[in-house]
Write an enzyme that holds these catalytic residues in place. Structure first.
Site, PDB file in Angstrom:
ATOM      1  N   GLU A 168     -12.464   9.010   8.961  1.00 48.57           N
ATOM      2  CA  GLU A 168     -11.824   8.081   9.885  1.00 48.57           C
ATOM      3  C   GLU A 168     -10.629   8.806  10.491  1.00 48.57           C
ATOM      4  O   GLU A 168      -9.642   9.056   9.804  1.00 48.57           O
ATOM      5  CB  GLU A 168     -11.327   6.813   9.176  1.00 48.57           C
ATOM      6  CG  GLU A 168     -10.708   5.857  10.174  1.00 48.57           C
ATOM      7  CD  GLU A 168      -9.863   4.742   9.556  1.00 48.57           C
ATOM      8  OE1 GLU A 168      -9.753   3.694  10.196  1.00 48.57           O
ATOM      9  OE2 GLU A 168      -9.305   4.916   8.459  1.00 48.57           O
ATOM     10  N   ARG A 181     -17.076   7.551   3.112  1.00 52.96           N
ATOM     11  CA  ARG A 181     -16.345   7.364   4.360  1.00 52.96           C
ATOM     12  C   ARG A 181     -14.872   7.437   3.939  1.00 52.96           C
ATOM     13  O   ARG A 181     -14.433   6.711   3.050  1.00 52.96           O
ATOM     14  CB  ARG A 181     -16.698   6.021   4.989  1.00 52.96           C
ATOM     15  CG  ARG A 181     -15.865   5.662   6.231  1.00 52.96           C
ATOM     16  CD  ARG A 181     -14.658   4.833   5.850  1.00 52.96           C
ATOM     17  NE  ARG A 181     -13.945   4.341   7.027  1.00 52.96           N
ATOM     18  CZ  ARG A 181     -12.782   3.699   6.967  1.00 52.96           C
ATOM     19  NH1 ARG A 181     -12.210   3.463   5.816  1.00 52.96           N
ATOM     20  NH2 ARG A 181     -12.195   3.286   8.071  1.00 52.96           N
ATOM     21  N   GLU A 210       2.567  14.390   4.533  1.00 54.07           N
ATOM     22  CA  GLU A 210       3.556  14.309   5.603  1.00 54.07           C
ATOM     23  C   GLU A 210       4.546  15.452   5.412  1.00 54.07           C
ATOM     24  O   GLU A 210       4.828  15.851   4.279  1.00 54.07           O
ATOM     25  CB  GLU A 210       4.327  12.977   5.556  1.00 54.07           C
ATOM     26  CG  GLU A 210       3.501  11.754   5.924  1.00 54.07           C
ATOM     27  CD  GLU A 210       2.692  11.191   4.753  1.00 54.07           C
ATOM     28  OE1 GLU A 210       2.945  11.601   3.605  1.00 54.07           O
ATOM     29  OE2 GLU A 210       1.816  10.351   5.008  1.00 54.07           O
ATOM     30  N   GLN A 212       0.834  -1.211   0.000  1.00 55.88           N
ATOM     31  CA  GLN A 212       0.000   0.000   0.000  1.00 55.88           C
ATOM     32  C   GLN A 212       0.870   1.263   0.000  1.00 55.88           C
ATOM     33  O   GLN A 212       0.950   1.978   0.997  1.00 55.88           O
ATOM     34  CB  GLN A 212      -0.929  -0.001   1.217  1.00 55.88           C
ATOM     35  CG  GLN A 212      -1.956  -1.133   1.189  1.00 55.88           C
ATOM     36  CD  GLN A 212      -2.673  -1.288   2.517  1.00 55.88           C
ATOM     37  OE1 GLN A 212      -2.037  -1.373   3.564  1.00 55.88           O
ATOM     38  NE2 GLN A 212      -3.987  -1.328   2.480  1.00 55.88           N
ATOM     39  N   ASP A 244     -12.679  -3.051  11.867  1.00 58.20           N
ATOM     40  CA  ASP A 244     -11.362  -3.168  12.495  1.00 58.20           C
ATOM     41  C   ASP A 244     -11.437  -3.662  13.938  1.00 58.20           C
ATOM     42  O   ASP A 244     -10.400  -3.905  14.554  1.00 58.20           O
ATOM     43  CB  ASP A 244     -10.644  -1.807  12.484  1.00 58.20           C
ATOM     44  CG  ASP A 244     -10.129  -1.437  11.097  1.00 58.20           C
ATOM     45  OD1 ASP A 244      -9.785  -2.361  10.327  1.00 58.20           O
ATOM     46  OD2 ASP A 244     -10.076  -0.237  10.794  1.00 58.20           O
ATOM     47  N   ASP A 247     -11.101   6.986   4.392  1.00 57.71           N
ATOM     48  CA  ASP A 247     -10.128   6.163   5.098  1.00 57.71           C
ATOM     49  C   ASP A 247      -8.891   6.994   5.481  1.00 57.71           C
ATOM     50  O   ASP A 247      -8.363   7.732   4.646  1.00 57.71           O
ATOM     51  CB  ASP A 247      -9.728   5.025   4.146  1.00 57.71           C
ATOM     52  CG  ASP A 247      -8.851   3.985   4.809  1.00 57.71           C
ATOM     53  OD1 ASP A 247      -9.325   3.336   5.754  1.00 57.71           O
ATOM     54  OD2 ASP A 247      -7.693   3.828   4.370  1.00 57.71           O
TER      55      ASP A 247
HETATM   56 CA    CA Z   1       0.281   9.882   3.334  1.00 54.19          CA
END
Ligand code: CA
Length: 553
Positions: free
Chosen positions: A291, A249, A258, A219, A358, A251
């Site tokens: 989320e 929704r 970042e 991923q 989860d 994820d």
């Molecule tokens: Ca990222």
């Protein structure tokens, strides 16, 4: 619970309920005044009113579906969109207004679809785009909505974008993922700790560099610093909105960007979410739920209250309710919802879950003690927030034992609809074994049991339906002199309700709430507790693990 269950709540709560109801009838003829009759609204018309317009989601009941496990239509043992369409009436009968489908896009399924290999198609296991169109039409014809899972932080390694990006350092998508010569990056020091595994960087022999992945190595994180990536994913959003889906929704949405500043909900991610909201606002009545990355306040996902997410999952409650209901203190629950109230900007509304894909099944998390999840469900349905059920909660599904992808599969087992072979889920061999006692917890069995789990949920959702106070009313916590009684008021412009929850499973309690100032005498709508006005105070009596929902205006 099914009648055959040996779980304590099935029998004791039933007995207590009948007993108290009988006693109530007795005393009302001798000493207590009869319950008042308040003008009753046409709740179906109220529900229709509240569930239309852009704020519909505040009053709706959502239902999370693992399409793979809901209903197979083709006999291959894998749930699909056609099967789901067949079950819409069953879900509507339960009181469901909107569905959240876990990922249905093409994927190698290394993470149950949270590893998308094509953002603009349907996984062949689940059907075709025409099947989705038919599902949307069938849902909309019933006044139901359908939300998709949007996985934008990362793709599958099999996505064409990644396959192109990995070829060399100069291809048109070379910068669409986060590449580095070393298994680290000085630009994002926080990216050293992955959520899964031991490293967040994996060597790619084709390109001769490492790529960053917050989750599994299959991923890879998209590089949102490249404006082409942000534009491309917003186009994906438009693609599905044009198709007619009612929202998303989202994820791990906080992890898109970042930087040196951090890895979750940094300003660039907030800016992207505002843009995303702008895209949704260009369509009619669409909604999205976040989320969150971590526990704690969901405030960062709401911005000014109406410019980012419509809803965000209250993970503190989703993960914490089992602890609350193992104890006997009301304060932690009251404190939690008081903090939510104080922490969120005006217009924000959390989404409240007891379980999701989860988490282990509520049954497993409470050791099968129904009074715990039932009381938690009452809080879920009556505290400020939008309830999100996880498929099968209304049947108290037991965990499975087989693992196909990972241990979370224990709570992703097929839905048992009937006691027929294949339990109504499939005419073939299910892709994963059913959970324990599946036939006994099937819808057909539960639906025939007036004291069963299904009847409980259906009654609770019907109570919330068409009552504005529970969707958008104010919350007033009423502390009592008994620390084990949770008591609160929900109030809309023309109706007032009081909810009482006994946190002590073993003993009955009586509490006085000074200054409650109830506007009228209580009429009990649900449960076995009793409530009385005493001047400006209120007196509440709860049997062990007792509950009550009262109308007082
Ligand atoms: Ca990222």
């Amino acid at each position: 619970m099914s009648r055959a269950s040996n779980s304590p709540m099935g029998v004791t709560a039933l007995a207590a309920g009948v007993f108290v109801l009988g006693l109530g009838g007795c005393t009302s003829s001798s000493s207590s005044p009869p319950e008042p009759v308040y003008p009753e609204k046409d709740r179906a018309a109220e529900a229709a009113r509240l569930l239309s317009g852009p704020d519909w989601y505040r009053h709706a009941v959502f239902y999370e579906v693992y399409v793979r496990s809901l209903q197979d239509s083709g006999g291959d043992g894998i749930g699909d969109l056609r099967g789901l369409a067949v079950r819409l009436d069953d879900l509507k009968a339960l009181g469901v207004d909107a569905l959240w489908l876990m990922p249905i896009m093409p994927s190698p399924l290394a993470d149950s679809g949270y590893d998308v290999s094509d953002y603009r198609a349907i996984h062949p296991d689940y059907g075709t785009m025409a099947d989705l169109d038919a599902l949307l039409a069938a849902a909309h014809a019933r006044g139901m909505r359908v939300m998709l899972d949007l996985v934008l932080n990362h793709t599958s390694v099999e996505h064409a974008w990644f396959q192109e990006s990995r070829q060399d350092r100069t291809n048109p998508r070379a910068d669409w993922y986060v590449w580095s010569d070393t298994p680290s990056s000085p630009d994002i020091p926080c990216a050293q700790v992955p959520t899964f595994g031991t490293t967040a960087w994996t060597w790619d022999a084709v390109r001769g560099q490492y790529y960053f992945h917050r989750f599994f190595p299959s991923q890879p994180d998209l590089n949102y610093w490249n404006p082409e990536v942000a534009a491309a994913t917003l186009d994906v959003v438009r693609f599905w909105l044009d198709r007619g889906v009612d929202g998303f929704r989202c994820d791990v949405i906080g992890l898109l960007y970042e930087s040196q500043a951090g890895c979750s909900m940094i300003p660039e991610t907030s800016a992207y979410i505002r843009e995303l909201r702008g895209v949704l606002d260009g369509y009619r009545d669409r909604t999205m739920v976040a989320e969150p990355t971590f526990f704690g306040s969901t405030a960062p996902y709401f911005g000014g209250g109406r410019d980012m997410f419509h809803m965000a999952f209250d993970f503190d409650f989703a993960f914490g309710w089992t602890t609350y209901f193992e104890g006997s203190a009301a304060q932690p629950v009251a404190d939690h919802f008081a903090a939510v109230q104080q922490g969120l900007p005006a217009g924000a509304q959390n989404a409240i879950q007891l379980g999701n894909h989860d988490l282990p099944r509520a049954y497993e998390r409470t050791n099968g003690i129904a009074s715990r999840w039932r009381r938690a469900a009452i809080v879920q349905a009556t505290m400020p927030g939008t309830p999100f059920l996880y498929y099968g909660e209304e049947l108290a599904l037991r965990p499975g034992t087989q693992v196909v992808v990972d241990g979370r599969d224990h709570a992703r087992t097929p839905m048992p609809w009937s006691a027929d072979p294949g339990l109504g889920f499939t005419t073939g061999q299910p892709w994963i074994a059913f959970g324990a006692d599946a036939a006994r917890t099937s819808l057909a069995v539960e639906r025939a049991d007036p004291d069963g789990e299904y009847a409980f949920y259906k009654g609770l959702l019907a109570l919330r339906r068409g009552r504005e106070a529970f969707g958008t009313g104010t919350l007033r916590l009423l502390p009592t002199d008994d620390p084990s009684i949770l008591l609160y008021v929900r109030e809309s412009p023309d109706e007032t309700y009081v909810v009482a929850v006994g946190m002590d499973e073993r003993a009955a309690h009586v509490g006085i709430a000074p200054g409650a100032n109830l506007p009228g005498d209580p009429r009990r709508l649900l449960g076995n507790a009793t409530l009385a006005r005493e001047g400006t105070s209120a007196r509440v009596t709860v049997p062990p693990a007792g509950t009550g929902v009262f109308r007082v205006r």
